[in-house]
Design a protein around this motif. Sequence first.
Motif, PDB file in Angstrom:
ATOM      1  N   LYS A 186       1.040  -1.117  -0.051  1.00 36.36           N
ATOM      2  CA  LYS A 186      -0.034  -0.011   0.107  1.00 36.36           C
ATOM      3  C   LYS A 186       0.911   1.122   0.052  1.00 36.36           C
ATOM      4  CE  LYS A 186      -3.997   2.222   0.848  1.00 36.36           C
ATOM      5  NZ  LYS A 186      -4.105   3.241  -0.150  1.00 36.36           N
ATOM      6  N   GLU A 187       1.906   1.196   0.840  1.00 39.68           N
ATOM      7  CA  GLU A 187       2.823   2.256   0.887  1.00 39.68           C
ATOM      8  C   GLU A 187       3.476   2.458  -0.424  1.00 39.68           C
ATOM      9  OE1 GLU A 187       6.924   3.955   3.088  1.00 39.68           O
ATOM     10  OE2 GLU A 187       6.176   2.123   3.338  1.00 39.68           O
ATOM     11  N   TYR A 188       3.925   1.475  -1.320  1.00 37.11           N
ATOM     12  CA  TYR A 188       4.574   1.816  -2.498  1.00 37.11           C
ATOM     13  C   TYR A 188       3.559   2.095  -3.415  1.00 37.11           C
ATOM     14  CZ  TYR A 188       8.484  -1.208  -0.417  1.00 37.11           C
ATOM     15  OH  TYR A 188       9.334  -1.715   0.393  1.00 37.11           O
ATOM     16  N   TYR A 189       2.415   1.520  -3.469  1.00 40.44           N
ATOM     17  CA  TYR A 189       1.275   2.107  -4.566  1.00 40.44           C
ATOM     18  C   TYR A 189       0.815   3.387  -4.362  1.00 40.44           C
ATOM     19  CZ  TYR A 189      -3.033   1.948  -6.885  1.00 40.44           C
ATOM     20  OH  TYR A 189      -4.087   2.118  -7.933  1.00 40.44           O
ATOM     21  N   ASP A 190       0.681   3.932  -2.908  1.00 37.98           N
ATOM     22  CA  ASP A 190       0.445   5.285  -2.725  1.00 37.98           C
ATOM     23  C   ASP A 190       1.470   6.279  -3.333  1.00 37.98           C
ATOM     24  OD1 ASP A 190      -1.877   4.602  -1.454  1.00 37.98           O
ATOM     25  OD2 ASP A 190      -1.077   4.646   0.561  1.00 37.98           O
ATOM     26  N   TYR A 191       2.737   5.732  -3.213  1.00 42.67           N
ATOM     27  CA  TYR A 191       3.723   6.706  -3.443  1.00 42.67           C
ATOM     28  C   TYR A 191       3.898   6.563  -5.023  1.00 42.67           C
ATOM     29  CZ  TYR A 191       7.926   9.483  -3.622  1.00 42.67           C
ATOM     30  OH  TYR A 191       8.808  10.464  -4.121  1.00 42.67           O
ATOM     31  N   PHE A 192       4.260   5.382  -5.507  1.00 46.97           N
ATOM     32  CA  PHE A 192       4.646   5.243  -7.007  1.00 46.97           C
ATOM     33  C   PHE A 192       3.394   5.368  -7.968  1.00 46.97           C
ATOM     34  CE2 PHE A 192       8.261   3.775  -4.887  1.00 46.97           C
ATOM     35  CZ  PHE A 192       9.333   4.184  -5.560  1.00 46.97           C
ATOM     36  N   VAL A 193       2.160   4.804  -7.571  1.00 41.16           N
ATOM     37  CA  VAL A 193       1.033   5.014  -8.474  1.00 41.16           C
ATOM     38  C   VAL A 193       0.329   6.165  -8.511  1.00 41.16           C
ATOM     39  CG1 VAL A 193      -0.814   3.505  -9.373  1.00 41.16           C
ATOM     40  CG2 VAL A 193       1.085   2.381  -8.518  1.00 41.16           C
ATOM     41  N   SER A 194      -0.082   6.361  -7.248  1.00 45.88           N
ATOM     42  CA  SER A 194      -0.962   7.478  -6.735  1.00 45.88           C
ATOM     43  C   SER A 194      -0.381   8.739  -6.959  1.00 45.88           C
ATOM     44  CB  SER A 194      -1.686   7.358  -5.454  1.00 45.88           C
ATOM     45  OG  SER A 194      -2.384   6.147  -5.430  1.00 45.88           O
ATOM     46  N   GLY A 195       0.988   8.810  -6.259  1.00 51.52           N
ATOM     47  CA  GLY A 195       1.765  10.030  -6.280  1.00 51.52           C
ATOM     48  C   GLY A 195       2.332  10.296  -7.613  1.00 51.52           C
TER      49      GLY A 195
END
Length: 190
Positions: free
Chosen positions: A101-110
């Motif tokens: 979730k942390e990686y998704y939030d940063y790399f995808v959503s961010g």
Amino acid sequence: MHTLKLVMIGPTESGKTIIANFLADATEIPYDYHPTQGVRILEFEINDILVNNERISRDLELWDCSGNHKFKNCWPAIRKNVHGIILVYSAKMKDSSKKLKEYYDYFVSGAKLGPNNCVILFFDADNTASSSSKMISSSFPNVSHVKCNVSDGGDKLKADFRLFLSALITLLHENKEEKLILSDNILFAQ
């Protein structure tokens, strides 16, 4: 031909480098574990990707990123101009959902990408897990989730990777066309 930038990230020891090397035909299996220090960039070409009923070739940069948070200060540079994200977790890991979730939030959503710009690979090196984590699947319901094994299921992994690339390139073409239409409309309105 435009180079496609893909970032592969996940928890440490989740199999990212094994998968990256396999997809790029960069090394033989088996593989001795050495933690990635920051990021490794593999450059290679993929041929015969089906996009809009046409077979194309595409140059790729596959950024194999360390899952170690001591390299977190590199994330802004890694995320810059990214087209797609490959999240990886392992059958050997417990509770990967929070980390992914942390990686998704940063790399995808961010990066203002969507779930179609992302795929989750469940790496089962020993092919012993009966299925991928239901927790991960339910946490990311709109993201493709693929179980993979390079030793026994390498052909399936490469086929799944091609499907992801096909969908990603199609999406990028559609977004490019949409931006052109919008810019034409703005010019026309002036």
